[in-house]
Design a protein around this motif. Structure first.
Motif, PDB file in Angstrom:
ATOM      1  N   ARG A 124       1.678  -3.743  -4.432  1.00  0.00           N
ATOM      2  CA  ARG A 124       1.681  -4.503  -3.190  1.00  0.00           C
ATOM      3  C   ARG A 124       3.104  -4.529  -2.620  1.00  0.00           C
ATOM      4  O   ARG A 124       4.086  -4.390  -3.346  1.00  0.00           O
ATOM      5  CB  ARG A 124       1.197  -5.936  -3.417  1.00  0.00           C
ATOM      6  N   GLN A 131       4.588  -7.166  -0.704  1.00  0.00           N
ATOM      7  CA  GLN A 131       5.163  -8.483  -0.958  1.00  0.00           C
ATOM      8  C   GLN A 131       6.546  -8.603  -0.323  1.00  0.00           C
ATOM      9  O   GLN A 131       7.542  -8.873  -0.987  1.00  0.00           O
ATOM     10  CB  GLN A 131       5.227  -8.764  -2.468  1.00  0.00           C
ATOM     11  N   THR A 148       5.632   1.841  -0.683  1.00  0.00           N
ATOM     12  CA  THR A 148       4.439   1.250  -1.298  1.00  0.00           C
ATOM     13  C   THR A 148       3.193   2.054  -0.955  1.00  0.00           C
ATOM     14  O   THR A 148       2.315   2.255  -1.797  1.00  0.00           O
ATOM     15  CB  THR A 148       4.273  -0.201  -0.831  1.00  0.00           C
ATOM     16  N   ASP A 190      -5.838  -5.418  -0.957  1.00  0.00           N
ATOM     17  CA  ASP A 190      -6.647  -6.263  -1.837  1.00  0.00           C
ATOM     18  C   ASP A 190      -8.139  -6.007  -1.617  1.00  0.00           C
ATOM     19  O   ASP A 190      -8.915  -5.892  -2.574  1.00  0.00           O
ATOM     20  CB  ASP A 190      -6.332  -7.739  -1.570  1.00  0.00           C
ATOM     21  N   ASP A 203      -1.077  -5.757   2.715  1.00  0.00           N
ATOM     22  CA  ASP A 203      -1.399  -6.279   1.384  1.00  0.00           C
ATOM     23  C   ASP A 203      -2.830  -6.807   1.336  1.00  0.00           C
ATOM     24  O   ASP A 203      -3.557  -6.580   0.363  1.00  0.00           O
ATOM     25  CB  ASP A 203      -0.421  -7.391   1.008  1.00  0.00           C
TER      26      ASP A 203
END
Length: 386
Positions: free
Chosen positions: A134, A136, A122, A156, A152
């Motif tokens: 993301r 996740q 990622t 954001d 994450d």
């Protein structure tokens, strides 16, 4: 040099290192167990072994032995024979245990590092300018899921920050380009038709446009300083700063028919005097310019419980509750019947300066706009007031 130091210096993957560490730990524990059992069996019990004859390995096997299949027999006639057999059998078992340990270590290390590979994948995707990706990470709550959730959350915030920066850059470019384009157009028209333009008429227009550019640049520079924090804070008399800002805004307020009132109590804060002056003057300009003729603006300053509270209210048009906080966004202009003469950076600068001084800036619409800025007072002033 220790084994762990040797593994760190090598170029082996973490999975191989974990396998070697796990397998090596099992092998070391097994060896220690074998040595302990051998020592206990050698020195603790007393042996009374009666010699017995057992068919040697090379001798002829009986029919029952042939039927049972290959056997490995030996004769135990003394204590040394028993200890030798114990050592041989335990060594074979230890070798088998080590092989199983290395195999299981390889499998376990792969399962443990699977979330790390996903996180790394990622991160590589995000590094390729795909900020929407993301991690996740699913599964039960552990250190890896906590790390993934933290990353994450960071992504954001970075995504939001980058988008805000892009909007800010675009809006700043527009705000700076507009007056420059206006100036260029006026000059081109004046050069094309010099007889139709007088310097006494053109110069004030150019000067006003130039003032707008200077004001925008000064606000952007102050905003940049505020965003970088206060490097060398020093005590500032906030009451004196507020009085100076009031004197600057009185002529504009009188021209617009706005009545100014002030209730200022002594207050000292640690910070940057120039930035705090920008904060107060922007609040007052906002209260005067976003008002109706014959309205009023009120500035108050007080201290309580180690906090200096600066509050500015006006009698402008009421604002929806969800629109008050948006006024702090860069270049945001709320559409009202009152014509705005600002550049959309006033309250953005107010919040940035308040944040840089470890304070807060909030807006509450209650028949106009009420903006409150809370700043921590200086330690010396706080002790004096107490």
């Amino acid at each position: 040099m220790s084994i762990s130091a040797t593994l760190r210096r090598s170029r082996m993957s973490i999975r191989v290192r974990l396998t070697l560490l796990l397998g090596g730990a099992v092998l070391a524990c097994g060896s220690l167990l074998l040595a302990t059992v051998y020592a206990l069996m050698r020195f603790v019990p007393r042996y009374a072994v009666s010699p017995s004859v057992v068919v040697p390995r090379s001798g002829a096997l009986s029919d029952d032995a042939v039927a049972r299949g290959p056997t490995f027999q030996t004769t135990i006639a003394t204590r040394d024979d028993f200890l030798n057999v114990l050592l041989q059998v335990s060594s074979v078992a230890l070798i088998g245990l080590a092989l199983v340990a290395f195999l299981l270590g390889w499998i376990i290390a792969g399962r443990i590092l699977a979330p790390v590979h996903r996180i790394a994948s990622t991160a590589r995707t995000v590094a390729g300018d795909n900020l929407h990706e993301r991690i996740q990470l699913d599964g039960r709550r552990d250190e890896f899921t906590e790390l993934a959730d933290t990353i994450d959350t960071m992504l954001d915030r970075l995504h939001t920050s980058f988008e805000a920066q892009q909007r800010f850059a675009a809006n700043a470019s527009h705000e700076l380009r507009t007056p420059l384009a206006t100036t260029r157009t006026m000059l081109q028209v004046a050069l094309a038709h010099p007889a139709d333009h007088e310097l006494a008429v053109l110069a004030p227009k150019l000067l006003a446009t130039n003032d707008r550019s200077i004001t925008t640049v000064e606000s952007l520079l102050a905003l940049s300083r505020a965003d970088h924090g206060i490097a060398d804070p020093h005590p500032v008399d906030l009451t004196e700063v507020a009085e100076h800002a009031l004197n600057q805004i009185r002529d504009e307020a009188a021209t617009s028919g706005i009545g100014l009132r002030a209730d200022l109590l002594p207050a000292r804060v640690d910070g940057d005097q120039d930035l705090l002056h920008h904060l107060v003057i922007n609040l007052l300009q906002n209260a005067v310019r976003h008002n109706h003729p014959g309205g009023s603006a009120h500035l108050s300053l007080a201290t309580s419980d180690g906090t200096a509270t600066l509050r500015v209210t006006n009698t402008g048009e009421p604002l929806p509750a969800d629109a008050a906080d948006r006024l702090f966004e860069a270049f945001h202009r709320h559409r009202t019947r009152t014509r705005s003469r600002g550049h959309g950076l006033g309250l953005t600068l107010v919040r940035a300066i308040a944040d840089s001084h470890h304070g807060t800036a909030t807006a509450r619409p209650d028949g106009g706009l009420a903006v409150t800025v809370d700043l921590p007072v200086t330690a010396a002033a706080d002790r004096h007031s107490s």
